[in-house]
Design a protein around this motif. Structure first.
Motif, PDB file in Angstrom:
ATOM      1  N   LEU A 120       0.975  -1.417  -0.313  1.00  0.00           N
ATOM      2  CA  LEU A 120      -0.211   0.048  -0.462  1.00  0.00           C
ATOM      3  C   LEU A 120       0.945   1.019  -0.062  1.00  0.00           C
ATOM      4  O   LEU A 120       2.381   1.488   0.280  1.00  0.00           O
ATOM      5  N   ASP A 121       0.006   2.418  -0.419  1.00  0.00           N
ATOM      6  CA  ASP A 121       0.790   3.470  -0.326  1.00  0.00           C
ATOM      7  C   ASP A 121       0.524   3.805   1.030  1.00  0.00           C
ATOM      8  O   ASP A 121       0.447   3.571   1.983  1.00  0.00           O
ATOM      9  N   ASP A 122       1.379   5.066   0.967  1.00  0.00           N
ATOM     10  CA  ASP A 122       1.494   5.971   3.064  1.00  0.00           C
ATOM     11  C   ASP A 122       0.297   6.418   3.610  1.00  0.00           C
ATOM     12  O   ASP A 122      -0.987   6.774   4.696  1.00  0.00           O
ATOM     13  N   ALA A 123      -0.991   6.921   2.751  1.00  0.00           N
ATOM     14  CA  ALA A 123      -1.907   7.250   2.818  1.00  0.00           C
ATOM     15  C   ALA A 123      -3.039   6.020   2.857  1.00  0.00           C
ATOM     16  O   ALA A 123      -3.854   5.752   3.775  1.00  0.00           O
ATOM     17  N   GLU A 124      -3.074   5.256   2.687  1.00  0.00           N
ATOM     18  CA  GLU A 124      -4.022   3.670   2.617  1.00  0.00           C
ATOM     19  C   GLU A 124      -3.461   3.255   3.931  1.00  0.00           C
ATOM     20  O   GLU A 124      -3.963   2.271   4.254  1.00  0.00           O
ATOM     21  N   ARG A 125      -1.848   2.979   4.183  1.00  0.00           N
ATOM     22  CA  ARG A 125      -1.970   2.323   5.008  1.00  0.00           C
ATOM     23  C   ARG A 125      -2.136   2.953   6.641  1.00  0.00           C
ATOM     24  O   ARG A 125      -1.669   2.480   7.785  1.00  0.00           O
ATOM     25  N   ALA A 126      -1.723   4.543   6.539  1.00  0.00           N
ATOM     26  CA  ALA A 126      -2.790   5.952   7.409  1.00  0.00           C
ATOM     27  C   ALA A 126      -3.698   5.072   7.692  1.00  0.00           C
ATOM     28  O   ALA A 126      -4.290   5.250   9.055  1.00  0.00           O
ATOM     29  N   ARG A 127      -4.693   5.402   6.990  1.00  0.00           N
ATOM     30  CA  ARG A 127      -6.122   4.820   6.495  1.00  0.00           C
ATOM     31  C   ARG A 127      -6.377   2.833   7.520  1.00  0.00           C
ATOM     32  O   ARG A 127      -7.495   2.549   8.651  1.00  0.00           O
ATOM     33  N   LEU A 128      -5.302   1.907   7.021  1.00  0.00           N
ATOM     34  CA  LEU A 128      -4.991   0.821   7.880  1.00  0.00           C
ATOM     35  C   LEU A 128      -5.389   0.953   9.264  1.00  0.00           C
ATOM     36  O   LEU A 128      -5.750   0.325   9.988  1.00  0.00           O
ATOM     37  N   VAL A 129      -4.298   1.703  10.043  1.00  0.00           N
ATOM     38  CA  VAL A 129      -3.599   1.922  11.211  1.00  0.00           C
ATOM     39  C   VAL A 129      -4.820   2.786  11.794  1.00  0.00           C
ATOM     40  O   VAL A 129      -4.741   1.846  12.975  1.00  0.00           O
ATOM     41  N   ARG A 130      -5.670   3.081  11.739  1.00  0.00           N
ATOM     42  CA  ARG A 130      -6.616   3.658  12.377  1.00  0.00           C
ATOM     43  C   ARG A 130      -8.233   2.714  12.259  1.00  0.00           C
ATOM     44  O   ARG A 130      -9.047   3.466  13.518  1.00  0.00           O
ATOM     45  N   LEU A 131      -8.468   1.571  11.057  1.00  0.00           N
ATOM     46  CA  LEU A 131      -9.121   0.730  11.728  1.00  0.00           C
ATOM     47  C   LEU A 131      -8.930  -0.042  12.818  1.00  0.00           C
ATOM     48  O   LEU A 131      -7.783  -0.770  13.488  1.00  0.00           O
ATOM     49  N   GLN A 132      -9.979  -0.135  13.792  1.00  0.00           N
ATOM     50  CA  GLN A 132      -9.943  -1.392  14.942  1.00  0.00           C
ATOM     51  C   GLN A 132      -9.943  -2.635  15.054  1.00  0.00           C
ATOM     52  O   GLN A 132      -9.742  -3.315  15.260  1.00  0.00           O
ATOM     53  N   ARG A 133     -11.564  -2.750  13.701  1.00  0.00           N
ATOM     54  CA  ARG A 133     -10.583  -4.416  14.133  1.00  0.00           C
ATOM     55  C   ARG A 133      -9.914  -5.034  13.270  1.00  0.00           C
ATOM     56  O   ARG A 133      -9.682  -4.019  12.042  1.00  0.00           O
ATOM     57  N   ALA A 134     -10.102  -5.878  13.612  1.00  0.00           N
ATOM     58  CA  ALA A 134      -8.630  -7.252  12.251  1.00  0.00           C
ATOM     59  C   ALA A 134      -9.762  -7.196  11.310  1.00  0.00           C
ATOM     60  O   ALA A 134      -8.812  -7.270  10.302  1.00  0.00           O
ATOM     61  N   GLU A 135     -10.384  -7.781  11.696  1.00  0.00           N
ATOM     62  CA  GLU A 135     -11.374  -8.380  10.519  1.00  0.00           C
ATOM     63  C   GLU A 135     -11.565  -7.038   9.456  1.00  0.00           C
ATOM     64  O   GLU A 135     -11.578  -7.397   8.323  1.00  0.00           O
ATOM     65  N   ASP A 136     -11.901  -6.157  10.130  1.00  0.00           N
ATOM     66  CA  ASP A 136     -11.419  -4.931   8.917  1.00  0.00           C
ATOM     67  C   ASP A 136     -10.426  -4.219   8.224  1.00  0.00           C
ATOM     68  O   ASP A 136     -10.078  -4.213   7.057  1.00  0.00           O
TER      69      ASP A 136
END
Length: 240
Positions: free
Chosen positions: A39-55
């Motif tokens: 992923l790019d930096d913006a996508e990884r930033a969105r990823l880490v903000r997700l709380q649930r592992a399945e999300d």
């Protein structure tokens, strides 16, 4: 149809009269941490903000698989794919790629659906079929008169599936038009989409679309809408 397409090796050439569909599943994918490296930096930033592992797993798979599909078609590395968005939020390849490739992405449950085409606008949608007590009330807000009539005439046992079948067709059209869910939901019908093109809402300059249902995993329904008339749909399983 409700069966998964078979896995395939490599990336088949994409002809101008084809749409390629790639279906991926979270339970048949690399670990989230591995996918995150694509992923790019913006996508990884969105990823880490997700709380649930399945999300996080679904998000990482969706965006990594999309990058992989586009990268294979462009002949570049996944992280080198540059994705922008228009004023309504519809994603597209950055102008620097100088390419007529169009794409769309959807995900639900454990499944991810990606569509790509050349020189044609397209939208895809996939939904998990889940019974709810308020589906008829939702239909009053989002479906046209003939779509609501079709739901009312449908046997009770099949009504939930029809609700989601109509919804995937409708959302695929909205995504192809670039309208989003604030588009004219009740001003066009997808009830007969398996047989006819979808006419644009009256008073708009939107193009007509060809819409069809797609193979999907058990418990899901999926659809695609594409501009420029009927195309040959090539369905594939994605794997890293």
């Amino acid at each position: 149809m409700n069966s998964m397409p078979p896995a395939t090796e490599g990336t088949p050439a994409l002809a101008a009269d084809e749409v390629h569909l790639w279906l991926a599943r979270v339970d048949d994918a690399p670990p989230t941490d591995t996918l995150a490296t694509w992923l790019d930096d913006a996508e990884r930033a969105r990823l880490v903000r997700l709380q649930r592992a399945e999300d996080r797993a679904l998000f990482a798979l969706a965006h990594a698989a999309l990058r992989d599909v586009l990268a294979r078609s462009l002949g570049i590395a996944a992280r080198s794919v540059q994705i922008g968005h228009d004023t309504r939020g519809k994603p597209h390849l950055a102008p620097s790629h100088a390419c007529d490739l169009r794409f769309n992405l959807a995900h639900a449950g454990l499944a991810v659906l990606i569509g790509i085409a050349r020189g044609r606008e397209l939208g895809v949608d996939i939904e998990a079929v889940i019974a709810h007590d308020d589906l008829r009330a939702v239909a009053e807000q989002v479906y046209s008169a003939d779509e609501r009539a079709a739901l009312d005439a449908c046997p009770t046992a099949a009504r939930t599936n029809l609700f989601y079948t109509l919804w995937t067709r409708k959302e695929a059209c909205l995504k192809a038009w670039g309208c989003g869910l604030d588009g004219p939901l009740q001003q066009f019908s997808v009830h007969m989409a398996a047989h006819d093109d979808i006419a644009a809402p009256v008073g708009t300059s939107l193009p007509s679309l060809h819409c069809r249902d797609l193979p999907a995993p058990p418990g899901h329904v999926a659809a695609i809408a594409v501009s420029g008339g009927p195309t040959t749909a090539v369905c594939r399983r994605w794997h890293a």
